[in-house]
Design a protein around this motif. Structure first.
Motif, mmCIF file in Angstrom:
data_model
loop_
_atom_site.group_PDB
_atom_site.id
_atom_site.type_symbol
_atom_site.label_atom_id
_atom_site.label_comp_id
_atom_site.label_asym_id
_atom_site.label_seq_id
_atom_site.Cartn_x
_atom_site.Cartn_y
_atom_site.Cartn_z
ATOM 1 N N ASP B 13 0.800 -1.155 0.036
ATOM 2 C CA ASP B 13 0.246 0.185 0.160
ATOM 3 C C ASP B 13 0.770 1.381 0.123
ATOM 4 O O ASP B 13 0.786 2.063 1.053
ATOM 5 N N GLU B 14 1.571 1.489 -0.979
ATOM 6 C CA GLU B 14 2.465 2.553 -1.134
ATOM 7 C C GLU B 14 1.825 3.515 -2.215
ATOM 8 O O GLU B 14 0.938 3.318 -3.069
ATOM 9 N N ALA B 15 2.594 4.705 -1.972
ATOM 10 C CA ALA B 15 2.034 5.983 -3.125
ATOM 11 C C ALA B 15 3.336 6.505 -3.422
ATOM 12 O O ALA B 15 4.295 6.535 -2.567
ATOM 13 N N ARG B 16 3.402 7.033 -4.587
ATOM 14 C CA ARG B 16 4.990 7.543 -5.185
ATOM 15 C C ARG B 16 4.482 9.028 -5.649
ATOM 16 O O ARG B 16 3.322 9.450 -6.179
ATOM 17 N N VAL B 17 5.387 9.824 -5.039
ATOM 18 C CA VAL B 17 5.413 11.294 -5.287
ATOM 19 C C VAL B 17 6.735 11.554 -6.183
ATOM 20 O O VAL B 17 7.649 11.070 -5.691
ATOM 21 N N THR B 18 6.482 12.393 -7.227
ATOM 22 C CA THR B 18 7.647 12.683 -8.032
ATOM 23 C C THR B 18 7.678 14.493 -7.969
ATOM 24 O O THR B 18 6.451 14.694 -8.531
ATOM 25 N N ILE B 41 6.638 12.518 8.119
ATOM 26 C CA ILE B 41 6.352 11.487 7.020
ATOM 27 C C ILE B 41 7.580 10.655 7.029
ATOM 28 O O ILE B 41 8.499 10.864 6.738
ATOM 29 N N VAL B 42 7.088 9.257 7.013
ATOM 30 C CA VAL B 42 8.050 7.940 6.703
ATOM 31 C C VAL B 42 8.077 7.875 5.503
ATOM 32 O O VAL B 42 7.377 7.501 4.606
ATOM 33 N N VAL B 43 9.535 8.135 4.709
ATOM 34 C CA VAL B 43 9.656 7.872 3.187
ATOM 35 C C VAL B 43 10.436 6.710 3.365
ATOM 36 O O VAL B 43 11.347 6.437 3.876
ATOM 37 N N ASP B 44 9.930 5.738 2.146
ATOM 38 C CA ASP B 44 10.482 4.671 2.141
ATOM 39 C C ASP B 44 11.650 4.633 0.835
ATOM 40 O O ASP B 44 12.791 4.930 1.173
ATOM 41 N N VAL B 58 12.950 13.866 -8.920
ATOM 42 C CA VAL B 58 13.144 13.136 -7.455
ATOM 43 C C VAL B 58 11.644 12.438 -6.946
ATOM 44 O O VAL B 58 10.798 13.180 -7.033
ATOM 45 N N SER B 59 11.894 10.995 -7.067
ATOM 46 C CA SER B 59 10.725 10.332 -6.599
ATOM 47 C C SER B 59 10.824 9.872 -5.322
ATOM 48 O O SER B 59 11.981 9.640 -4.797
ATOM 49 N N PHE B 60 9.836 9.465 -4.497
ATOM 50 C CA PHE B 60 9.826 9.113 -3.304
ATOM 51 C C PHE B 60 8.633 8.245 -2.986
ATOM 52 O O PHE B 60 7.444 8.604 -3.538
ATOM 53 N N THR B 61 8.603 7.287 -2.218
ATOM 54 C CA THR B 61 7.386 6.687 -1.907
ATOM 55 C C THR B 61 7.145 6.619 -0.490
ATOM 56 O O THR B 61 7.932 6.887 0.410
ATOM 57 N N LEU B 136 9.240 -0.859 -8.201
ATOM 58 C CA LEU B 136 7.810 -0.390 -7.959
ATOM 59 C C LEU B 136 6.978 -0.845 -8.989
ATOM 60 O O LEU B 136 7.377 -0.709 -10.076
ATOM 61 N N VAL B 137 5.931 -1.396 -8.819
ATOM 62 C CA VAL B 137 4.958 -1.985 -9.625
ATOM 63 C C VAL B 137 3.623 -1.211 -9.240
ATOM 64 O O VAL B 137 3.353 -0.720 -8.182
ATOM 65 N N ASP B 138 2.665 -1.697 -10.378
ATOM 66 C CA ASP B 138 1.149 -0.977 -10.112
ATOM 67 C C ASP B 138 0.516 -2.195 -8.902
ATOM 68 O O ASP B 138 0.936 -3.399 -8.889
#
Ligand SMILES: C[C@@H](O)[C@H](N)C(=O)O
Ligand SMILES: C[C@@H](O)[C@H](N)C(=O)O
Lengths: 165, 165
Positions: B13-18, B41-44, B58-61, B136-138
């Motif tokens: 259950d992740e979300a990606r921000v770029t 916020i905890v970044v993975d 820069v992307s992070f989840t 990272l996948v769908d």
């Protein structure tokens, strides 16, 4: 910081290869890395960000001594997958912070980024896991980067020197 | 493979921000992540590839439940650093292969990429370390991706089932 940063590491003699205009559909990175693995090249970092207009970039690092052979494999792979070009940087270094229990490593990453920013060291690539944050920098900045990261996490002091809580 | 792949993991259950159009000079990622760390916020994953024309992404989840707050921090950070835009994907999952002694993990990465390619699963982002390869996948593909990776590395068999060398 609530996390245990256990050390910092430096891989000083790296080279970076980037394949540009990589089509973003299944099977593509496999096609690239199959070739590289078949050449017995040891790859360190692999970084791929999300695509824009169905194309992305795949970068990876190898020992600087393996660059020529890596470029041959990368260029062959790039042709096969229909990527647009290959670029490289022969003078890079990987600086890493290693930790245990770095589950909330956002604070650690921020502190690492701050340390490098304060020294005016540019971060070229970033990759993270729960136990390791690695950045790619110019080789000229490598030793200074390791020193500043050691200092930021008090890794350069003997345990007896650390202030008592 | 000459390496010991000890397991595979899934963060479903992740979300990606770029952040797009990030100026590539010292201090920039620190400015982004300082804000995010301050929001607790905890970044993975954090992924940054090399820049093109002095700009990069820069992307992070983060956990999908933290997306709204993360976007607020990311958009504020993007403004401050002069980035061009922020995008996100609320439905992603991180699949990882974990190994010990994965020093030459090129073969492991290739096998992982092949397993996903054979299942027609698209790889959106990649980040690696010597002990972990994460993609990272769908989210829809997540469970299937974990299963295929388990099978590729014979992680779905009890030790007694493994063929004798
Ligand atoms: C770009 C590359 O990662 C592609 N999406 C693949 O799955 O192979
Ligand atoms: C793009 C970003 O990483 C920038 N190079 C910095 O060092 O902060």
């Amino acid at each position: 910081l609530g996390v245990h940063v256990s050390g910092a590491a430096l891989a000083k003699d790296e080279a970076r290869v980037t394949i540009h205009g990589v089509p973003d559909h299944p099977g593509v990175v496999h096609a690239i890395f199959r070739r590289i693995a078949e050449s017995n090249i040891v790859v360190d970092m692999i970084v791929q960000n999300v695509s824009t207009d169905a194309r992305t970039e795949v970068s990876f690092t190898v020992a600087a001594s393996e660059l020529a052979e890596t470029l041959r494999a990368a260029e062959a792979g790039a042709k096969v997958i229909g990527a647009t070009s290959v670029s490289h940087n022969a003078g890079v270094a990987k600086v890493s912070v290693v930790g245990l229990g770095m589950r909330t490593h956002t604070g650690v990453a921020t502190a690492m980024f701050q340390a490098l920013a304060d020294e005016d060291i540019n971060i070229q690539m970033i990759t993270t896991s729960e136990i390791k944050i690695s950045v790619l920098v110019d080789r000229e900045s490598a030793t200074r980067a390791l020193k500043i990261v050691h200092r930021a996490f008090a890794l350069d002091r003997a345990p007896a020197d650390l202030p008592r809580p």
